[in-house]
Design a protein around this motif. Structure first.
Motif, short mmCIF file in Angstrom:
data_model
loop_
_atom_site.label_atom_id
_atom_site.label_comp_id
_atom_site.label_asym_id
_atom_site.label_seq_id
_atom_site.Cartn_x
_atom_site.Cartn_y
_atom_site.Cartn_z
N GLY A 250 0.81 -1.21 0.00
CA GLY A 250 0.00 0.00 0.00
C GLY A 250 0.84 1.26 0.00
O GLY A 250 1.99 1.27 0.46
N PHE A 251 0.27 2.34 -0.54
CA PHE A 251 0.91 3.66 -0.57
C PHE A 251 -0.11 4.69 -0.11
O PHE A 251 -1.26 4.68 -0.54
CB PHE A 251 1.40 4.00 -1.98
N PHE A 252 0.32 5.62 0.76
CA PHE A 252 -0.56 6.64 1.28
C PHE A 252 0.14 8.00 1.27
O PHE A 252 1.38 8.07 1.35
CB PHE A 252 -1.01 6.31 2.71
N LEU A 253 -0.67 9.05 1.18
CA LEU A 253 -0.14 10.40 1.30
C LEU A 253 -1.04 11.21 2.21
O LEU A 253 -2.22 10.93 2.37
CB LEU A 253 -0.02 11.08 -0.08
N SER B 11 -5.49 13.80 1.39
CA SER B 11 -4.96 12.53 1.89
C SER B 11 -5.62 11.41 1.09
O SER B 11 -6.68 11.58 0.50
CB SER B 11 -5.24 12.35 3.39
N GLY B 12 -4.98 10.28 1.10
CA GLY B 12 -5.54 9.13 0.39
C GLY B 12 -4.47 8.11 0.09
O GLY B 12 -3.30 8.27 0.47
N GLY B 13 -4.87 7.06 -0.60
CA GLY B 13 -3.91 6.02 -0.90
C GLY B 13 -4.51 4.90 -1.72
O GLY B 13 -5.71 4.89 -2.03
N ILE B 14 -3.66 3.96 -2.06
CA ILE B 14 -4.07 2.76 -2.77
C ILE B 14 -3.50 1.55 -2.04
O ILE B 14 -2.44 1.64 -1.41
CB ILE B 14 -3.60 2.76 -4.24
N ASN B 15 -4.21 0.44 -2.11
CA ASN B 15 -3.77 -0.79 -1.47
C ASN B 15 -4.11 -1.96 -2.36
O ASN B 15 -5.21 -2.04 -2.92
CB ASN B 15 -4.44 -0.95 -0.10
N ILE C 292 -7.75 -8.03 -3.83
CA ILE C 292 -8.48 -6.92 -3.21
C ILE C 292 -7.78 -5.62 -3.57
O ILE C 292 -6.58 -5.46 -3.34
CB ILE C 292 -8.54 -7.09 -1.68
N ASN C 293 -8.53 -4.72 -4.14
CA ASN C 293 -8.03 -3.38 -4.47
C ASN C 293 -8.80 -2.35 -3.66
O ASN C 293 -10.03 -2.39 -3.61
CB ASN C 293 -8.17 -3.09 -5.96
N ASP C 294 -8.07 -1.43 -3.07
CA ASP C 294 -8.69 -0.39 -2.26
C ASP C 294 -8.04 0.95 -2.59
O ASP C 294 -6.82 1.03 -2.72
CB ASP C 294 -8.52 -0.71 -0.77
N GLN C 295 -8.87 1.99 -2.75
CA GLN C 295 -8.32 3.30 -3.07
C GLN C 295 -9.20 4.39 -2.46
O GLN C 295 -10.40 4.19 -2.26
CB GLN C 295 -8.20 3.53 -4.57
N PHE D 24 -13.54 10.44 -2.09
CA PHE D 24 -13.98 9.32 -2.91
C PHE D 24 -13.17 8.09 -2.51
O PHE D 24 -11.94 8.16 -2.37
CB PHE D 24 -13.78 9.60 -4.39
N GLY D 25 -13.86 6.97 -2.34
CA GLY D 25 -13.16 5.74 -1.98
C GLY D 25 -13.86 4.53 -2.54
O GLY D 25 -15.07 4.56 -2.81
N GLY D 26 -13.12 3.47 -2.70
CA GLY D 26 -13.71 2.25 -3.22
C GLY D 26 -12.92 1.02 -2.84
O GLY D 26 -11.73 1.09 -2.48
N ASN D 27 -13.60 -0.13 -2.87
CA ASN D 27 -12.99 -1.40 -2.51
C ASN D 27 -13.57 -2.46 -3.44
O ASN D 27 -14.79 -2.50 -3.67
CB ASN D 27 -13.31 -1.73 -1.05
N SER D 28 -12.71 -3.30 -4.00
CA SER D 28 -13.18 -4.39 -4.85
C SER D 28 -12.56 -5.70 -4.40
O SER D 28 -11.43 -5.72 -3.91
CB SER D 28 -12.85 -4.13 -6.32
N PHE D 29 -13.30 -6.78 -4.57
CA PHE D 29 -12.88 -8.11 -4.12
C PHE D 29 -13.15 -9.08 -5.26
O PHE D 29 -14.29 -9.37 -5.58
CB PHE D 29 -13.66 -8.51 -2.88
N ARG D 30 -12.07 -9.57 -5.87
CA ARG D 30 -12.17 -10.54 -6.97
C ARG D 30 -11.92 -11.96 -6.43
O ARG D 30 -10.96 -12.20 -5.69
CB ARG D 30 -11.16 -10.23 -8.07
N PHE D 31 -12.81 -12.89 -6.83
CA PHE D 31 -12.69 -14.29 -6.43
C PHE D 31 -12.16 -15.12 -7.60
O PHE D 31 -12.73 -15.09 -8.70
CB PHE D 31 -14.05 -14.87 -6.02
N ASP D 32 -11.10 -15.88 -7.33
CA ASP D 32 -10.64 -16.91 -8.26
C ASP D 32 -10.54 -18.22 -7.49
O ASP D 32 -10.09 -18.24 -6.33
CB ASP D 32 -9.28 -16.55 -8.85
N VAL D 33 -10.99 -19.30 -8.11
CA VAL D 33 -10.97 -20.61 -7.48
C VAL D 33 -9.97 -21.49 -8.22
O VAL D 33 -10.01 -21.59 -9.46
CB VAL D 33 -12.36 -21.25 -7.51
N THR D 34 -9.05 -22.09 -7.47
CA THR D 34 -8.02 -22.93 -8.08
C THR D 34 -8.01 -24.31 -7.40
O THR D 34 -8.57 -24.48 -6.33
CB THR D 34 -6.63 -22.29 -7.93
N ASN D 35 -7.36 -25.26 -8.08
CA ASN D 35 -7.28 -26.64 -7.60
C ASN D 35 -8.68 -27.18 -7.30
O ASN D 35 -8.93 -27.77 -6.26
CB ASN D 35 -6.39 -26.75 -6.36
N SER D 36 -9.58 -27.00 -8.28
CA SER D 36 -10.97 -27.35 -8.06
C SER D 36 -11.52 -28.04 -9.32
O SER D 36 -10.76 -28.39 -10.23
CB SER D 36 -11.78 -26.08 -7.74
N ASN D 37 -12.81 -28.25 -9.34
CA ASN D 37 -13.49 -28.72 -10.55
C ASN D 37 -14.96 -28.35 -10.51
O ASN D 37 -15.50 -27.99 -9.45
CB ASN D 37 -13.32 -30.23 -10.76
#
Length: 918
Positions: A352-355, A370-374, A410-413, A434-447
């Motif tokens: 993460g980076f913040f100012l 102030s703000g940042g990205i993670n 997970i992306n946060d800004q 302004f702020g936002g958060n995103s959560f991406r799901f990937d499934v591995t070793n599955s069927n």
């Protein structure tokens, strides 16, 4: 204390250095102000400062967060330059710090002078915990705060739920530099603390960027708006010039869970009053695993029910035959029964980076930002899929079953910009964040088991969809103190308006993550990626709402003894209407050593967009009282036709009434005591229901008909969000801090405690179209759900912290007692569990090897304490094949409870920390 070159300083130029009186270390970022003027400066990275003054008599006020303020008289004459070196002493355990949260008054008040209790936590206190995640740092310094990492809980493995006073994660409001922080995208829908809630991802903020944290332990909806039922956490970012570096390496005693962290903060001065502070931080946390030995079926399912008309002897013999077949295949395939799951912390990489910045634009106005990205990558496992589970496993692809993984991105800004200043005595502030958060799901070793026709070439990795939440908040406020005009010490009037725009989105996963390609297959096959079926196009949503609000806040010192505060706030939501919250608070100071304070307020928490619009189909493992079995469970939107068919009403706001009364005392100059009792009544709490399951009669048949009529034949059960229960929480907070003066060193002692109890009051509101069903029970809110609200978090937490410093040497010893927790089985009281209180000990020693470099070696949970083990492990054995199946640990895999965790179950952790200030 201060040191002058004579009785007075004769100078046109004043310069010097500010240091710590105990360690001698230089202090960058110290504020030096000429009292009665706007002239001032701050020390640089070496603790040095310079002031140029016209001839005359002045007083310098030297102040720094965490230290006692000193004043120095100066007589300035032309043509001379002198040095004024100042040594500051650390203040009493932060209780003398001026707080910002909870008041809009121009009067400076410490945490013992406010009308409501406020904890002030300095960055050095956070660092002294030896933790690297912000949630865990706060967990060990603020007794009213609780956060434990979860396991086998889908997305919640990657974001720690955090609570205050035993309430929900969405009943505490988080501010960053005094402005509302956006919520996370993930809604907690698994069996964890905060089930059904949407919190704020505190771990998206680098701990290295934090100067201090203020925790307001009181209802504050009238001051800050929705969510502030339990309290407010205000994070203040660093402003000081200079460079600080903090790095840590560590691991659990068990040899796993390795941690590597490095954070760098650098502050620049911009002119005399401005600054720019930049922070970068990287954290790696390795996975931990405390799995037990598996005793259940692997290749052949011997855990079967009795056939119609089957005698006891025949039933036992049949099960023993199947068991023997399974054991033979286990030996033949060399299947590992000791390590086929991962139960513990997920693996996480976080950068993460913040100012934080302020630039003067005139003598009485300034621009701030102030703000940042993670960015975070996580990996956690689910339940193992065994070969006998043919509905879930493609045998040619995984002949020995498989352990599926959820991999998160997970992306946060966020970005806050604003201007503030003063005009004719009015302080004004205009800002937008302004702020936002995103959560991406990937499934591995599955069927996807319905792709069984593809055999060993079937797909094993899936994109399962993305959740996102964005928020834009604009606000304007003004305040002025009319005290001198009406003959009072203070009469501060503040009012303002806010406008907020919320956006919530669900993006569908790829087709193979959710589709059943063989719905008519015999035997049946479950479609979608195993462990986490993807979001379907029917789940996709792009929802938004507008929120407009206005508030007024009045605070007045009637005299030297009596302080009064009142506030009111109205907010209107475009998707469900308006709410009003008010507050009345007072503090009476009998003497300088003793005060009484109290508050009464009402509050509200608006239903989140997530709770209104989330939907999904997932595989949920449910305890039936005899076994743990997977079910395809659908969560349906609150406004969907299915919810309406069940008779679930539209969501409305939770409403609360808060009462608190307390005392503050300074019996001697170096001791502070605060004791605050409280009661929080909440009605119409939003809960995430339990499963309404299919059946052939009663409520079960109604469920089946509704689901079939909606084309949900593959779904075994339905769930919803509903305003269903009322609760009452009572508790007491105690903080006692002292700094006894030693001959050579400094010792800070803090004893802090929180004791609370939450009870469910009144009737549970059931869906109107479902009758009470003795067979299927109350699936809206069962015994397990009740315990999750009332007893899954420690009802008490007591900590004793001792921090000793002598010259270059320092030591921290902390004892934290986590109270009892309780879990209830949804169906079988014989599986209820009670876990006794535990005492966790942390210890570290530090040494300043260079004037700017400090080395710390320590251990958290130094005695390697674990919670009580699960005791109800009555799963079948060859000697008990005729007995009922009682398995609270899923055939021995769960050694410790995942439904209620006091402090986790990873054991001891040792670390080496290096910090430097330049």
């Amino acid at each position: 204390m201060w040191l002058l070159a004579g009785a007075a300083v004769l100078a046109q130029s004043v310069r010097g250095r500010v240091t710590d009186v105990t360690t001698g270390a230089n202090l960058p970022g110290v504020s030096i102000v000429v009292v009665g003027t706007t002239t001032g400066t701050t020390t640089n990275g070496q603790g040095e400062y310079t002031l140029r003054l016209d001839p005359g008599s002045y007083t310098l006020r030297v102040s720094f967060i965490g230290y006692q303020t000193e004043t120095v008289p100066v007589q300035v004459t032309a043509g001379t330059t002198a040095t004024v070196n100042v040594s500051l002493r650390e203040s009493l355990a932060s209780l003398n710090e001026v707080v910002v949260v909870g008041s809009r008054s121009t009067q400076s008040r410490t945490s013992t002078e406010t009308v409501a209790p406020v904890d002030v936590i300095q960055s050095r206190d956070l660092q002294a915990t030896g933790q690297v995640d912000l949630t865990q740092q706060i967990n060990f310094v603020a007794p009213s705060f609780n956060s434990s990492r979860q396991t086998i809980a889908d997305g919640t493995d990657h974001i720690d739920p955090a609570t205050i006073r035993g309430l929900g994660p969405d009943q505490v409001l988080v501010l960053l530099n005094g402005k509302r922080r956006h919520n996370q995208a993930l809604i907690n829908i698994n069996g964890t603390i905060g089930r059904g809630s949407v919190g704020t991802d505190l771990n998206a903020i680098p701990a290295t960027a934090i100067e201090r944290i203020e925790v307001l332990r009181d209802g504050a909806a009238s001051q800050y708006g929705s969510d502030a039922i339990a309290g407010v956490i205000n994070l203040r970012l660093k402003e000081r010039p200079g460079t600080t570096v903090n790095a840590q390496l560590g691991q659990q005693y068990a040899g796993d869970g390795r941690v590597a962290q490095v954070g760098v903060n650098h502050g620049f001065k911009i002119g005399n009053e401005g600054f720019l502070s930049l922070t970068g931080e990287f954290r790696h946390r390795g996975a931990t695993n405390r799995v037990g030995d598996y005793t259940g079926p692997v290749y052949v399912n011997w855990n079967v029910g009795r056939a119609t008309g089957e005698t006891d002897a025949a039933y036992v013999a049949r099960r023993r035959t199947l068991y023997d077949q399974d054991q033979a295949l286990i030996r033949q395939n060399n299947f590992n029964l000791s390590n086929n799951m991962q139960i513990g912390n997920s693996q996480v990489d976080n950068i993460g980076f913040f100012l934080n910045s302020r630039i003067p634009i005139s003598a009485k106005a300034g621009f701030y930002a102030s703000g940042g990205i993670n960015y975070r990558k996580g990996k956690a496992a689910g339940f193992y899929r065994y070969p006998f589970q043919t509905a879930q496993v493609i045998a040619p692809l995984y002949p020995n079953g498989f352990l599926p993984n959820i991999e998160s991105t997970i992306n946060d800004q966020s970005l806050l910009v604003g201007v503030n200043g003063e005009s004719n005595g009015w302080r004004w502030d205009i800002s937008n964040v302004f702020g936002g958060n995103s959560f991406r799901f990937d499934v591995t070793n599955s069927n996807n088991a319905s792709q069984f026709a593809q055999g060993a070439s079937a797909q094993t990795s899936f994109y399962a969809g993305t959740l996102s939440f964005y928020q834009n908040t604009a606000d304007a406020s003004v305040a002025k103190d009319f005290g001198s005009q009406i003959g009072l010490k203070s009469f501060n009037v503040a009012f303002g308006a806010t406008y907020r725009y919320d956006m919530y989105r669900i993006k569908a996963g790829e087709e193979a993550s959710y589709r059943n390609f063989a719905p008519d297959a015999i035997p049946s096959r479950i479609g979608g990626s195993q462990v986490f079926p993807g979001y379907q196009p029917a789940n996709a949503v792009n929802a938004n709402r507008n929120v407009a609000g206005a508030y007024v806040d009045i605070e007045t010192d009637i005299n030297e003894n009596l302080l009064l505060n009142t506030a009111g706030r109205y907010e209107n939501y475009s998707d469900f209407g308006g709410n009003f919250a008010g507050k009345l608070a007072a503090r009476y100071k009998f003497t300088d050593a003793f005060s009484v304070r109290g508050t009464i307020s009402n509050g509200f928490r608006a239903p989140s967009l997530h709770q209104r619009h989330f939907s999904a189909v997932s595989t949920v493992f449910v305890s039936t009282g005899q076994s743990v079995e997977p079910r395809q469970t659908g969560t349906f939107r609150n406004d969907s036709p299915i919810a309406q068919a069940f008779g679930v009403p539209s969501l409305t706001a939770e409403r609360s009434v808060n009462y608190s009364v307390g005392i503050t005392s300074r019996p001697v100059s170096n001791m502070s005591i605060t004791i605050d009792a409280y009661q929080i009544d909440i009605r119409d709490r939003i809960i995430y229901s339990n499963q309404f399951s299919r059946g052939t009669s009663g409520a079960g048949l109604i469920v089946a008909n509704i689901l079939n009529g909606a084309g949900q034949q593959d779904v075994n059960a339905a769930q919803f969000f509903s305003n269903a229960v009322n609760t009452r929480t009572r508790g007491i907070d105690v903080v006692i801090a002292t700094s006894p003066r030693l001959n050579r060193g400094t010792l800070d002692l803090t004893l802090a405690a929180n004791v609370n109890e939450t009870r469910i009051v009144g009737a549970i509101q059931r869906p109107t179209n479902l009758p009470s069903d003795a067979v299927f029970g109350n699936f809206l809110f069962n015994r397990q759900d009740s315990a999750r609200l009332t007893s899954a978090q420690p009802r008490s937490k007591i900590s004793l912290n001792m921090n000793y410093r002598l010259n270059k040497f320092g030591a921290v010893l902390r004892f934290t007692r986590f109270g009892e927790v309780l879990t209830l089985d949804p169906a079988n009281p014989l599986l209820d569990e009670r876990f006794s209180p535990k005492l966790v000990t942390d210890f570290n020693v530090s040494y300043r090897i260079l004037p700017t470099v400090n080395l710390t070696l320590g251990a958290n949970n130094i005695l390697d304490v674990y919670p009580d083990k699960l005791s109800k492990n009555l799963y079948p054995t060859p000697e008990r094949f005729g007995a009922a199946v009682l398995d609270n640990s899923s055939f021995g895999r769960f050694v410790y409870s995942r439904a209620a965790t006091q402090f986790g179950f990873n054991g001891g952790y040792y670390f080496l920390n290096v910090s430097a200030s330049f």
